[in-house]
Write a protein that holds these residues in place. Structure first.
Motif, short mmCIF file in Angstrom:
data_model
loop_
_atom_site.label_atom_id
_atom_site.label_comp_id
_atom_site.label_asym_id
_atom_site.label_seq_id
_atom_site.Cartn_x
_atom_site.Cartn_y
_atom_site.Cartn_z
N ILE A 249 12.49 25.66 39.48
CA ILE A 249 11.71 26.28 40.57
C ILE A 249 10.67 27.02 39.69
CG2 ILE A 249 11.50 28.18 42.23
CD1 ILE A 249 14.44 27.84 42.84
N PHE A 250 10.81 27.62 38.73
CA PHE A 250 9.88 28.30 38.04
C PHE A 250 8.57 27.30 37.32
CE2 PHE A 250 8.10 29.89 34.13
CZ PHE A 250 7.00 30.95 34.37
N ASN A 251 9.23 26.48 36.90
CA ASN A 251 8.12 25.13 36.41
C ASN A 251 7.34 24.49 37.59
OD1 ASN A 251 8.36 24.91 33.03
ND2 ASN A 251 10.33 25.39 33.79
N PHE A 252 8.15 24.01 38.50
CA PHE A 252 7.42 23.28 39.45
C PHE A 252 6.54 24.15 40.16
CE2 PHE A 252 10.87 20.26 38.68
CZ PHE A 252 9.98 19.01 38.33
N ARG A 253 6.99 25.56 40.65
CA ARG A 253 6.19 26.32 41.39
C ARG A 253 4.88 26.60 40.51
NH1 ARG A 253 8.74 30.56 45.65
NH2 ARG A 253 8.34 29.15 47.26
N ASN A 254 5.22 27.06 39.23
CA ASN A 254 4.05 27.60 38.34
C ASN A 254 3.03 26.81 38.45
OD1 ASN A 254 3.09 29.31 36.35
ND2 ASN A 254 3.80 28.02 34.76
N ARG A 255 3.36 25.42 37.96
CA ARG A 255 2.46 24.21 38.03
C ARG A 255 1.56 24.14 39.45
NH1 ARG A 255 2.58 19.50 40.24
NH2 ARG A 255 1.16 17.99 39.57
N GLY A 256 2.25 24.26 40.48
CA GLY A 256 1.57 24.16 41.86
C GLY A 256 0.67 25.30 42.02
N PHE B 35 20.17 16.88 42.23
CA PHE B 35 19.56 18.31 42.31
C PHE B 35 17.98 18.29 42.01
CE2 PHE B 35 19.32 22.57 40.27
CZ PHE B 35 19.80 23.33 41.32
N LEU B 36 17.76 17.84 40.74
CA LEU B 36 16.31 17.69 40.49
C LEU B 36 15.28 17.33 41.42
CD1 LEU B 36 16.56 16.88 36.68
CD2 LEU B 36 16.01 18.89 37.71
N ASP B 41 11.44 18.04 45.61
CA ASP B 41 10.94 18.19 46.94
C ASP B 41 10.99 19.46 47.80
OD1 ASP B 41 10.65 15.44 47.86
OD2 ASP B 41 12.80 15.03 48.33
N LEU B 42 11.69 20.49 47.39
CA LEU B 42 11.69 21.70 48.05
C LEU B 42 10.68 22.58 47.79
CD1 LEU B 42 15.78 22.37 48.47
CD2 LEU B 42 13.97 21.62 50.25
N PHE B 43 10.39 22.45 46.23
CA PHE B 43 9.32 23.66 45.54
C PHE B 43 8.41 23.20 44.81
CE2 PHE B 43 13.88 25.51 45.72
CZ PHE B 43 13.44 26.71 46.15
N GLY B 44 8.30 21.61 44.94
CA GLY B 44 7.07 20.98 44.03
C GLY B 44 6.08 20.67 45.20
N ARG B 45 5.12 19.84 44.67
CA ARG B 45 4.01 19.49 45.62
C ARG B 45 4.04 18.06 46.08
NH1 ARG B 45 -1.53 20.43 42.92
NH2 ARG B 45 -1.15 18.62 41.82
N LEU B 209 5.59 14.56 35.90
CA LEU B 209 6.26 14.09 34.86
C LEU B 209 6.35 15.15 33.67
CD1 LEU B 209 7.73 11.75 34.60
CD2 LEU B 209 6.11 10.59 33.25
N ARG B 210 5.13 15.72 33.43
CA ARG B 210 4.97 16.65 32.38
C ARG B 210 5.84 18.11 32.61
NH1 ARG B 210 2.91 15.45 27.92
NH2 ARG B 210 1.64 13.87 27.77
N ASP B 211 5.84 18.22 33.81
CA ASP B 211 6.64 19.53 34.39
C ASP B 211 7.98 19.05 34.31
OD1 ASP B 211 4.29 20.90 35.35
OD2 ASP B 211 4.19 19.33 36.57
N LEU B 212 8.54 17.88 34.53
CA LEU B 212 9.99 17.56 34.30
C LEU B 212 10.26 17.60 33.05
CD1 LEU B 212 12.17 16.60 35.99
CD2 LEU B 212 11.66 14.23 35.49
N HIS B 213 9.35 17.29 32.02
CA HIS B 213 9.67 17.37 30.45
C HIS B 213 9.65 18.67 30.19
CE1 HIS B 213 9.35 16.32 26.32
NE2 HIS B 213 8.23 17.17 26.12
N ARG B 214 8.94 19.61 30.60
CA ARG B 214 9.02 20.90 30.20
C ARG B 214 10.24 21.61 30.83
NH1 ARG B 214 4.34 22.65 32.39
NH2 ARG B 214 5.00 23.88 34.09
N VAL B 215 10.56 21.27 31.89
CA VAL B 215 11.89 21.55 32.37
C VAL B 215 13.05 21.22 31.54
CG1 VAL B 215 13.85 21.26 34.42
CG2 VAL B 215 11.22 21.84 34.76
N ASP B 216 12.95 20.12 31.19
CA ASP B 216 14.00 19.24 30.19
C ASP B 216 14.44 20.30 29.03
OD1 ASP B 216 16.07 17.62 30.02
OD2 ASP B 216 14.82 16.01 29.29
N VAL B 217 13.02 20.54 28.38
CA VAL B 217 13.01 21.28 26.98
C VAL B 217 13.80 22.48 27.36
CG1 VAL B 217 11.60 22.28 25.38
CG2 VAL B 217 10.77 20.13 26.15
N TRP B 218 13.41 23.06 28.50
CA TRP B 218 13.96 24.64 28.75
C TRP B 218 15.56 24.29 29.01
CZ3 TRP B 218 12.47 29.08 27.57
CH2 TRP B 218 11.12 29.35 27.60
N LEU B 219 15.80 23.33 29.42
CA LEU B 219 17.42 23.01 29.91
C LEU B 219 17.94 22.84 28.56
CD1 LEU B 219 17.12 20.46 32.94
CD2 LEU B 219 18.02 23.00 32.90
#
Lengths: 260, 301
Positions: A249-256, B35-36, B41-45, B209-219
Motif C-alpha cells: 500500500i505504501f509503495n503504490f500509494r506513495n507513487r500515486g 494478493f499483489l 487494483d485497490l490502492f494503485g492507479r 513495474l518499478r514500484d513493484l520492483h521497489r516493493v519486492d526489494v522491501w519484501l
C-alpha cells in the motif's frame, strides 16, 4: 463408553523373545517383510529397527556396555502405539480417519485414510508409518477387533513373562505402582513409570516401567501436542500479511500521490 | 537430552518430498500474485491495471497445478475428496484446528476466486469477448469486493503451509512459530519477482513495474529479517542446519536469493537494463530453494 483399556509394559522383565511382534503380525495379517525390502540392522539382534506400517510392535534392544564389554546390561522394551488420551495424530487428521474407540484407544480407519501423512509428522513418538500394501497410515489398534469380541490383544496374550500386561487403565496403574515400589525395595532405585499419569498428553494408555532416562529407550522426555504452535504461528502469519500489505500500500500509494 | 536438542527428534518423517516442495512454491505464487494484484487494483492507479491483470493470470493455473500436486502426493489419490467430505457420513469435513483441513477448503475457495478473477482480467484486457465478466473485475464495486476477499484467501493459501509445518512434531518445523510468516513474506516476494519477469517479456510498458520492483526489494529485506529471527527461535535445533542443507540455505537462499538481489537493486547500473530482471530471477530461485531446504532438511533429521 467402556472403561479405558490399555497396556502396561514392564521393561525389567522383557527377555526380547519377540513373541509379541510375531503374535501382532499373525493376528493383524501384516507381512513379515516388505516384499523382501527389509534390511538387517547389522549391529544388533534388533532387526525390526522401528515401528512402522507393517511393524506395530517393536522390541528394542538397547545395549549399555563398557568398551571392553566386561560390564554392561541389556535394556529390552516392547514398543507400541501409546494410545494417548490427547492424541496428536487424531488431532491433526484432516479426514477423521483416526478415531477414539469406546475403549479410549486410538484407531486408524484404513478405508477412510487417504495417505496424507500429517499424522506421521504429528506423532511425537514416531509410531505411525504408511503401510505399503494398503497405502494408508497404520499402527497398533490395540487389537480393537479382539477387544470387541471380549479377547485381550494378541501381543499381551503371547507375552511369556507378563512384560506386556493388558487391562483397565485404573487397574494397570495400580499394578505398575506396586511393581515400582517392589523394585525400589529390592534396590533398583532407577525404576519409574513413563506416561502413567495425566501429565503426559493427558496420560498414555500404553505406559511403561523404565529404569533409565526416556531418551535411552528412544522415547521423548516431554512429548507435546502439535497444536501448541497453532496460535503463535497463526498470529505471526497475520503479522506477516499485514506487513506485506503495508509495504504494498505504501509503495503504490506513495507513487500515486507523488505523481499527481 | 542424550545428545538430542529437542523432543521433536523422536518423531518420524512423513516423507513429504518434491511434490510438496513444488506445491509450496506454486501455492505461494498463486496466493502472493493474487494478493499483489488486488493491492494494485485497490490502492494503485488505473494506469497500473495491466500489471494487476498479469497478477490475476498467474493464480488460476498455479492453483490447478497445486491441486494436482497435492492429490498426487497422497498415497491414495482417489480419496482426495475425503479432505472435504467425510467419507462415512458424507457431511462436510472441517477441523478448524487442523491446518491441513482448513487449507484444503481454503485452496478450493481460493481456486474459485482465482478462476473468477482470471476470467475477469481476461475480459477487462479484452482478450476474451465476454464483456459481462468485466463486472467482476475492479474498479466495479463487485470487482473490488472480490479482489479484497480473494486477496485474503490468497494470502491464507500462501501462508497456511508454514503453519501446517509448525503444527507437527518434526524438528525445525515445529521448533519455531515463524514458518507461516516466512512463507507469507516469501510468497509475496517470489510473486512480485514472477510478475516482473513475465511483464518484462510482454509488449506492455507497465507504469507500476518499478514500484513493484521497489516493493519486492522491501519484501526481501523483511524476508531476511524473518529468516534470521526464525534461526534464532530454533535455539539448539539450529544445529540441524549445520549440514549440506544449511549450506544451501546460506548460499542459495541468503546470498543468491536475498543479498545478491539487494546488492543489484542498490547498484542498479551494474547490469543496466537487465538489472531488474536478474534481481527478480534470483529472488524466484531463492524462494524455491527456501522451500526445498525447509522441507528436506527436516525430512533428513
Amino acid at each position: 463408553m467402556a472403561e479405558p483399556m490399555g497396556f502396561y509394559t514392564d521393561t525389567t522383565v522383557c527377555i526380547g523373545c519377540k513373541a509379541c511382534e510375531v503374535a501382532c503380525k499373525e493376528w493383524n495379517q501384516l507381512p513379515s517383510t516388505n516384499g523382501g525390502l527389509n534390511t538387517l540392522s547389522g549391529d544388533s539382534y534388533d532387526n525390526t529397527r522401528q515401528l512402522d506400517g507393517i511393524h506395530w510392535r517393536h522390541v528394542k534392544f538397547i545395549e549399555q556396555f563398557t568398551e571392553d564389554r566386561k560390564d554392561g546390561r541389556w535394556l529390552l522394551m516392547s514398543d507400541v502405539c501409546k494410545h494417548c488420551v490427547h492424541a496428536a495424530c487424531l488431532e491433526v487428521c484432516p479426514t477423521n480417519a483416526i478415531v477414539r474407540t469406546e475403549f479410549d484407544t486410538v484407531v486408524i480407519q484404513s478405508d477412510v485414510c487417504n495417505g496424507c501423512r500429517d499424522c506421521i509428522a504429528a506423532c511425537p513418538f514416531g509410531v505411525i508409518e504408511t503401510n505399503p500394501v494398503s497405502g494408508t497410515a497404520q499402527k497398533c489398534t490395540l487389537c480393537y477387533d479382539r477387544m470387541q469380541g471380549g479377547m485381550e490383544p494378541a501381543c499381551s496374550k503371547a507375552c511369556p513373562t507378563q512384560s506386556i500386561q493388558f487391562g483397565t487403565i485404573k487397574d494397570l496403574r495400580g499394578r505398575a505402582q506396586k511393581r515400582v515400589e517392589q523394585l525400589h525395595q529390592a534396590g533398583e532405585k532407577r525404576a519409574y513409570l513413563y506416561g502413567a499419569d495425566d501429565k503426559m498428553l493427558g496420560g498414555l494408555n500404553s505406559f511403561y516401567l523404565l529404569v533409565d532416562k526416556p531418551e535411552v529407550y528412544g522415547l521423548p522426555p516431554d512429548p507435546k501436542m502439535p497444536t501448541r504452535n497453532l496460535d503463535a504461528s497463526s498470529m505471526f502469519s497475520v503479522l506477516g500479511a499485514v506487513l506485506v500489505g503495508l509495504i504494498g500500500i505504501f509503495n503504490f500509494r506513495n507513487r500515486g500521490a507523488s505523481e499527481r | 537430552m542424550n545428545g538430542v536438542p529437542s523432543s521433536t527428534y523422536f518423531s518420524a518423517p512423513p516423507d513429504w518430498g518434491w511434490l510438496i516442495v513444488l506445491y509450496f512454491f506454486f501455492g505461494g505464487l498463486a496466493g502472493g500474485s493474487y494478493f499483489l494484484a488486488s493491492l494494485i487494483d485497490l490502492f494503485g492507479r488505473s494506469e497500473d491495471r495491466p500489471l494487476s491483470h498479469l497478477g490475476y493470470y498467474i493464480p488460476f493455473p498455479c492453483v490447478i497445478l497445486s491441486g494436482l500436486l497435492l492429490t498426487l502426493d497422497l498415497q491414495r489419490p482417489e480419496r482426495f475428496w475425503h479432505m472435504l467430505i467425510e467419507s462415512n457420513t458424507y457431511r462436510p469435513m472441517f477441523k478448524y484446528w487442523s491446518p491441513m483441513s482448513i487449507g484444503s477448503w481454503a485452496l478450493l475457495i481460493f481456486g474459485i476466486f482465482a478462476l473468477v478473477s482470471f476470467l475477469g482480467a481476461l475480459a477487462d484486457a479484452e482478450h476474451i469477448p465476454w464483456a459481462a465478466w468485466r463486472k467482476v473485475h475492479p474498479p466495479s464495486l463487485l470487482g473490488r469486493f472480490i479482489a479484497a476477499i480473494g486477496g485474503i484467501f490468497g494470502f491464507y493459501v500462501a501462508g497456511y503451509t508454514g503453519v501446517l509445518l509448525s503444527v507437527t512434531n518434526r524438528p525445525i518445523w515445529s521448533d519455531t512459530p515463524l514458518l507461516g510468516m516466512l512463507f507469507i513474506v516469501s510468497a509475496a516476494s517470489i510473486s512480485a519477482a514472477l510478475m516482473i519477469l513475465l511483464a518484462g517479456k510482454s509488449r506492455w510498458t507497465m507504469p507500476g513495474l518499478r514500484d513493484l520492483h521497489r516493493v519486492d526489494v522491501w519484501l526481501v529485506v523483511l524476508e531476511f529479517i524473518v529468516l534470521i529471527a526464525l534461526m534464532i527461535s530454533l535455539g539448539p535445533v539450529f544445529r540441524a542446519w549445520l549440514s549440506a542443507w544449511g549450506l544451501l540455505l546460506l548460499i542459495g537462499v541468503v546470498i543468491v536469493g536475498m543479498l545478491l538481489p539487494l546488492a543489484l537493486s542498490w547498484r542498479s547500473q551494474w547490469l543496466g537494463e537487465w538489472n531488474m530482471k536478474t534481481t527478480a530471477a534470483l529472488i524466484l530461485l531463492g524462494g524455491f530453494l527456501l522451500r526445498l531446504v525447509i522441507v528436506f532438511s527436516a525430512e533428513g533429521v
